[in-house]
Scaffold this active site. Structure first.
Site, short mmCIF file in Angstrom:
data_model
loop_
_atom_site.label_atom_id
_atom_site.label_comp_id
_atom_site.label_asym_id
_atom_site.label_seq_id
_atom_site.Cartn_x
_atom_site.Cartn_y
_atom_site.Cartn_z
N GLY A 38 0.78 -1.24 0.00
CA GLY A 38 0.00 0.00 0.00
C GLY A 38 0.81 1.28 0.00
O GLY A 38 0.35 2.32 -0.46
N ASP A 96 -5.51 2.69 10.37
CA ASP A 96 -6.93 2.38 10.60
C ASP A 96 -7.06 2.03 12.08
O ASP A 96 -7.14 2.92 12.92
CB ASP A 96 -7.34 1.25 9.65
CG ASP A 96 -8.82 0.93 9.72
OD1 ASP A 96 -9.60 1.81 10.09
OD2 ASP A 96 -9.21 -0.21 9.38
N LYS A 124 -7.72 7.29 9.56
CA LYS A 124 -9.18 7.25 9.63
C LYS A 124 -9.66 7.69 11.00
O LYS A 124 -9.17 7.23 12.02
CB LYS A 124 -9.67 5.82 9.39
CG LYS A 124 -10.05 5.58 7.97
CD LYS A 124 -10.77 4.26 7.84
CE LYS A 124 -10.57 3.72 6.45
NZ LYS A 124 -11.21 2.41 6.30
N PHE A 145 -14.18 3.27 3.16
CA PHE A 145 -13.17 2.44 2.51
C PHE A 145 -12.62 3.18 1.29
O PHE A 145 -13.36 3.52 0.37
CB PHE A 145 -13.75 1.08 2.09
CG PHE A 145 -12.66 0.13 1.67
CD1 PHE A 145 -11.95 -0.59 2.62
CD2 PHE A 145 -12.32 0.00 0.33
CE1 PHE A 145 -10.92 -1.43 2.24
CE2 PHE A 145 -11.30 -0.85 -0.06
CZ PHE A 145 -10.59 -1.56 0.90
N ASP A 152 -5.59 -0.46 -2.32
CA ASP A 152 -6.29 -1.36 -3.25
C ASP A 152 -7.65 -1.80 -2.72
O ASP A 152 -7.96 -1.69 -1.53
CB ASP A 152 -5.45 -2.62 -3.48
CG ASP A 152 -5.52 -3.57 -2.29
OD1 ASP A 152 -5.24 -3.12 -1.16
OD2 ASP A 152 -5.88 -4.75 -2.47
N ARG A 158 -4.76 0.51 -7.23
CA ARG A 158 -3.57 1.11 -6.61
C ARG A 158 -2.98 2.23 -7.46
O ARG A 158 -2.32 3.12 -6.97
CB ARG A 158 -2.49 0.05 -6.41
CG ARG A 158 -2.82 -1.01 -5.38
CD ARG A 158 -1.55 -1.77 -5.01
NE ARG A 158 -1.82 -3.07 -4.41
CZ ARG A 158 -2.07 -3.26 -3.12
NH1 ARG A 158 -2.10 -2.24 -2.29
NH2 ARG A 158 -2.31 -4.48 -2.66
P1 5GP Z 1 -4.75 -1.38 10.70
O1 5GP Z 1 -3.82 -2.43 11.24
O2 5GP Z 1 -4.30 0.03 10.99
O3 5GP Z 1 -6.17 -1.61 11.13
O4 5GP Z 1 -4.84 -1.61 9.17
C1 5GP Z 1 -4.01 -1.02 8.31
C2 5GP Z 1 -4.10 -1.70 6.97
O5 5GP Z 1 -5.46 -2.05 6.61
C3 5GP Z 1 -3.64 -0.73 5.91
O6 5GP Z 1 -2.25 -0.80 5.74
C4 5GP Z 1 -4.44 -1.18 4.71
O7 5GP Z 1 -3.74 -2.21 4.06
C5 5GP Z 1 -5.73 -1.73 5.27
N1 5GP Z 1 -6.81 -0.72 5.22
C6 5GP Z 1 -7.44 -0.11 6.27
N2 5GP Z 1 -8.37 0.76 5.84
C7 5GP Z 1 -8.35 0.71 4.48
C8 5GP Z 1 -9.10 1.39 3.44
O8 5GP Z 1 -9.97 2.24 3.65
N3 5GP Z 1 -8.78 1.08 2.16
C9 5GP Z 1 -7.81 0.16 1.85
N4 5GP Z 1 -7.59 -0.05 0.56
N5 5GP Z 1 -7.09 -0.50 2.80
C10 5GP Z 1 -7.36 -0.23 4.10
MG MG Z 2 -1.14 -1.88 4.26
#
Ligand code: 5GP
Ligand code: MG
Length: 176
Positions: A38, A96, A124, A145, A152, A158
């Protein structure tokens, strides 16, 4: 799709982050580690804002989340440069829950880095589950999202030069 951040917004945001990073490191050499896949677009744009010596590496992380259990984070650091004694900046696309970045931060600290800071393009609102606060944030976004600029959905989108929120109908269409 609803565009949240235009190419111009992104360019300005990345330049602003780069200024903040330069100020914080005060000419100390940085080892920037992009969390794949990402962060691929952000990493490419961010490193070109620096004209000082800089090391660049990548690592891969994936988490397998059960429905009730907290997901286990799998880190593949095979292509990681030597980080011991270095000032590491982790670069990721989106913060996130924060669990991915927190897990990677602990892992890289354990490898003997002198310092580990974190930079994310997006954060977020209202989703955070960890105490870690990213040191550098490009943009705060609502809890939707998003895709594009490295992010992606089912390994597509992407390459978009902007960040857009996918409508729930588009997600449903793809998953049905
Ligand atoms: P976390 O561990 O912070 O919950 O998740 C982070 C990962 O979740 C990010 O690196 C990404 O890969 C995925 N992710 C979280 N929210 C989104 C979103 O809105 N769109 C996309 N494409 N990936 C997300
Ligand atoms: Mg990621």
């Amino acid at each position: 799709m609803k565009v949240l951040l235009t190419t111009e917004n992104l360019r300005e945001g990345v330049q602003r982050m780069a200024r903040e990073i330069r100020r914080a490191y005060d000419a100390r050499p940085i080892t920037m580690l992009g969390i794949m896949t990402g962060s691929v677009v952000l990493l490419a744009d961010l490193i070109r804002e620096f004209d000082m010596p800089l090391r660049v590496g990548v690592l891969q992380a994936s988490s397998y989340r059960g429905t009730t259990t907290r997901g286990e984070l799998i880190i593949n650091a095979a292509s990681l440069p030597d980080v011991s004694g270095r000032d590491v900046l982790l670069v990721d696309d989106i913060f996130d829950t924060g669990r991915t970045l927190e897990g990677i931060r602990e892992h890289v600290s354990g490898l003997g880095a002198r310092s580990v800071r974190t930079a994310v393009l997006l954060r977020k609102r209202g989703r955070q589950e960890v105490s870690l606060e990213p040191d550098f944030v490009g943009f705060e976004i609502p809890d939707e999202f998003v895709v594009g600029y490295g992010l992606d959905y089912c390994d597509e989108y992407r390459n978009l030069a902007y960040v857009a929120a996918l409508e729930p109908a588009e997600i449903a269409r793809r998953t049905s």
